[in-house]
Design a protein around this motif. Structure first.
Motif, PDB file in Angstrom:
ATOM      1  N   UNK A  48       0.830  -1.269  -0.052  1.00 38.32           N
ATOM      2  CA  UNK A  48       0.068   0.020   0.192  1.00 38.32           C
ATOM      3  C   UNK A  48       0.861   1.385  -0.049  1.00 38.32           C
ATOM      4  N   UNK A  49       0.120   2.483  -0.260  1.00 38.66           N
ATOM      5  CA  UNK A  49       1.090   3.600  -0.146  1.00 38.66           C
ATOM      6  C   UNK A  49       0.039   4.557   0.297  1.00 38.66           C
ATOM      7  N   UNK A  50       0.720   5.573   1.367  1.00 40.70           N
ATOM      8  CA  UNK A  50      -0.050   6.574   1.997  1.00 40.70           C
ATOM      9  C   UNK A  50      -0.192   7.658   0.703  1.00 40.70           C
ATOM     10  N   UNK A  51      -1.556   8.149   0.596  1.00 43.09           N
ATOM     11  CA  UNK A  51      -1.734   9.141  -0.385  1.00 43.09           C
ATOM     12  C   UNK A  51      -1.841  10.509   0.103  1.00 43.09           C
ATOM     13  N   UNK A  52      -2.442  10.702   1.681  1.00 44.99           N
ATOM     14  CA  UNK A  52      -2.652  11.712   2.331  1.00 44.99           C
ATOM     15  C   UNK A  52      -3.102  11.589   3.787  1.00 44.99           C
ATOM     16  N   UNK A  53      -2.552  12.396   4.581  1.00 49.02           N
ATOM     17  CA  UNK A  53      -2.788  12.267   5.941  1.00 49.02           C
ATOM     18  C   UNK A  53      -3.739  13.491   6.452  1.00 49.02           C
ATOM     19  N   UNK A  54      -4.662  13.246   7.296  1.00 48.34           N
ATOM     20  CA  UNK A  54      -5.621  14.294   7.661  1.00 48.34           C
ATOM     21  C   UNK A  54      -5.560  14.569   9.278  1.00 48.34           C
ATOM     22  N   UNK A  81     -10.987  14.793   6.182  1.00 46.04           N
ATOM     23  CA  UNK A  81     -11.350  13.868   5.340  1.00 46.04           C
ATOM     24  C   UNK A  81     -12.621  13.982   4.752  1.00 46.04           C
ATOM     25  N   UNK A  82     -13.289  14.494   5.199  1.00 45.50           N
ATOM     26  CA  UNK A  82     -15.035  14.505   4.800  1.00 45.50           C
ATOM     27  C   UNK A  82     -15.048  15.504   3.634  1.00 45.50           C
ATOM     28  N   UNK A  83     -14.101  16.647   4.013  1.00 44.60           N
ATOM     29  CA  UNK A  83     -14.118  17.685   3.103  1.00 44.60           C
ATOM     30  C   UNK A  83     -13.748  17.076   1.673  1.00 44.60           C
TER      31      UNK A  83
END
Length: 120
Positions: free
Chosen positions: A91-97, A103-105
């Motif tokens: 897997x790869x991390x795309x984004x952190x919130x 994340x819901x935005x």
């Protein structure tokens, strides 16, 4: 770590209690849906990784292999990670919130895009 012992963010619980989210394809936050309690899984149980964070998958995008996870620290679900699963490296991390609301935005943008594609 036992999934039943995790303290989830109030917002996550609220979204479920108010039925704002669905647990299957083509539900409320399409193209996203939450995983039911029995389908939630630990990233490191599926893929090996050098990442030390304990990531618990609680949602999935229905049209690709994007997953949304909580970072769990001391049995508390904290930040939210967007990852892409089933890659050559696992897997790869795309984004952190910082939280589920951030994340819901992005989910709202995904819904907007989905509706535009669906109506063309």
């Amino acid at each position: 770590m036992n999934k039943k012992e995790i303290i989830y963010p109030k917002g996550y619980i609220w979204l479920i209690e108010k039925r704002i989210v669905g647990f299957d394809y083509f539900t409320q936050l399409q193209p996203w849906y939450f995983l039911s309690e029995e389908k939630i899984f630990w990233v490191n149980e599926i893929w090996s990784s050098s990442i030390k964070d304990k990531l618990l998958v609680f949602g999935r995008r229905q049209d690709n292999d994007d997953l949304v996870c909580f970072r769990v620290q001391d049995n508390i679900a904290t930040e939210v990670f967007l990852i892409h699963g089933w890659t050559n490296n696992g897997f790869e991390i795309i984004k952190k919130y910082p939280n589920i609301w951030s994340w819901l935005h992005d989910v709202l943008d995904d819904i907007h895009e989905w509706i535009n594609i669906e109506n063309n």
